[in-house]
Design a protein around this motif. Structure first.
Motif, short mmCIF file in Angstrom:
data_model
loop_
_atom_site.label_atom_id
_atom_site.label_comp_id
_atom_site.label_asym_id
_atom_site.label_seq_id
_atom_site.Cartn_x
_atom_site.Cartn_y
_atom_site.Cartn_z
N THR A 141 -37.85 20.50 -18.91
CA THR A 141 -38.51 19.52 -19.79
C THR A 141 -37.78 19.34 -21.12
OG1 THR A 141 -39.98 21.21 -20.69
CG2 THR A 141 -40.76 19.99 -18.76
N CYS A 142 -36.68 20.07 -21.32
CA CYS A 142 -35.94 19.99 -22.58
C CYS A 142 -34.77 19.01 -22.44
CB CYS A 142 -35.41 21.37 -22.97
SG CYS A 142 -34.26 21.34 -24.37
N PRO A 143 -34.74 17.94 -23.23
CA PRO A 143 -33.66 16.96 -23.11
C PRO A 143 -32.32 17.44 -23.64
CG PRO A 143 -35.10 16.39 -24.94
CD PRO A 143 -35.75 17.55 -24.24
N TYR A 144 -32.31 18.56 -24.37
CA TYR A 144 -31.07 19.07 -24.94
C TYR A 144 -30.40 20.12 -24.05
CZ TYR A 144 -33.15 16.83 -29.00
OH TYR A 144 -33.74 15.91 -29.83
N SER A 145 -31.18 20.74 -23.19
CA SER A 145 -30.63 21.79 -22.33
C SER A 145 -29.46 21.32 -21.46
CB SER A 145 -31.74 22.37 -21.44
OG SER A 145 -32.65 23.14 -22.20
N PRO A 146 -29.51 20.12 -20.88
CA PRO A 146 -28.39 19.70 -20.03
C PRO A 146 -27.05 19.65 -20.74
CG PRO A 146 -30.30 18.32 -19.61
CD PRO A 146 -30.63 19.16 -20.82
N ILE A 147 -27.06 19.41 -22.05
CA ILE A 147 -25.80 19.33 -22.79
C ILE A 147 -25.09 20.67 -22.75
CG2 ILE A 147 -24.76 18.91 -25.05
CD1 ILE A 147 -27.18 17.08 -25.66
N SER A 148 -25.82 21.74 -23.07
CA SER A 148 -25.22 23.07 -23.07
C SER A 148 -24.90 23.54 -21.66
CB SER A 148 -26.16 24.07 -23.75
OG SER A 148 -26.35 23.74 -25.11
N ALA A 149 -25.77 23.21 -20.71
CA ALA A 149 -25.54 23.60 -19.32
C ALA A 149 -24.27 22.95 -18.78
CB ALA A 149 -26.75 23.23 -18.47
N ARG A 150 -24.11 21.67 -19.02
CA ARG A 150 -22.93 20.95 -18.55
C ARG A 150 -21.66 21.53 -19.18
NH1 ARG A 150 -20.64 18.30 -15.92
NH2 ARG A 150 -20.32 16.23 -16.74
N THR A 151 -21.73 21.83 -20.47
CA THR A 151 -20.55 22.36 -21.15
C THR A 151 -20.15 23.71 -20.55
OG1 THR A 151 -21.15 21.23 -23.21
CG2 THR A 151 -19.62 23.08 -23.37
N ALA A 152 -21.12 24.57 -20.31
CA ALA A 152 -20.83 25.88 -19.73
C ALA A 152 -20.18 25.74 -18.36
CB ALA A 152 -22.11 26.71 -19.63
#
Length: 217
Positions: A141-152
């Protein structure tokens, strides 16, 4: 709870996967004692029928512990994305909500060449010469989590010395307690560097470099 996908989304994913440069294997690991493994298998079954270029292999921990060990899987459910290059991109939990796009985009990245990053980021990550383990705690439900996940996951695809785990926090409360997670995304690198939030990829890369230097001490 049954996992469903509407026909429009199925068609869009089929078109994306059919354009992949090379085949990708999605390893899906489940266990008998697992709260969300049934749903993980449902997601796997949906993806398995979308394109000949995406192969889904399902593994039960109790029957194939050696495969789990080979790919570094130690929690369930888990999904490991493997493309043309050896990589350690592991997703723990259900990739639903905002996180489903992370799974899809990483499959596409794994099928191509190097994922797109800035020149500065590429220089830092390409220079990593010792093992680095990145953990990214997320929430669907966090819209910011995908940014860090994709980067990792991009970092893991760029350098085989880097392994990246994206972990759905609410499904693994013991880890939430261990790392005292109060907000997501929460990133932990080599157990020596921790930070929260989804910042620029260059800042993330510098944190990786910081962890490498601290691990050398």
């Amino acid at each position: 709870m049954p996992v469903r996908m509407d026909e429009k989304t199925r068609q869009q994913l089929t078109e994306l996967f059919d354009q992949m440069e090379s085949d990708v294997t999605l390893h899906v690991f489940t266990s008998e004692e697992c709260a969300y493994c049934e749903e993980a298998e449902q997601i796997a079954d949906i993806l398995d029928g979308l394109s000949d270029k995406l192969r889904v292999e399902k593994w039960r921990h109790e029957e194939s512990p050696a495969k789990a060990e080979e790919l570094g899987v130690d929690k369930y459910p888990a999904m490991v994305i493997q493309g043309r290059k050896p990589a350690r991109c592991r997703y723990y939990g259900l990739p639903v909500g905002y996180e489903f796009s992370v799974l899809v985009d990483t499959i596409l990245d794994a099928a191509g060449g190097e994922p797109s990053v800035s020149e500065e980021t590429l220089k830092i990550i390409s220079g990593v010469s010792q093992p680095v383990h990145i953990q990214v705690f997320v929430s669907p439900t966090c819209p910011y989590s995908p940014i860090s996940a994709r980067t990792a996951f991009k970092f893991a695809l760029l350098n085989r010395n880097i392994s990246s785990d994206v972990i759905e926090a609410t499904e693994f409360p013991e880890l939430v307690q261990k790392y005292q997670i109060r907000a997501v995304p929460k990133i932990i690198i080599n157990e020596v560097v921790q930070f929260e939030g989804a910042g620029p990829e260059e800042d993330f890369a510098k944190k990786v470099l910081e962890a490498v230097k601290l691990s050398e001490r």
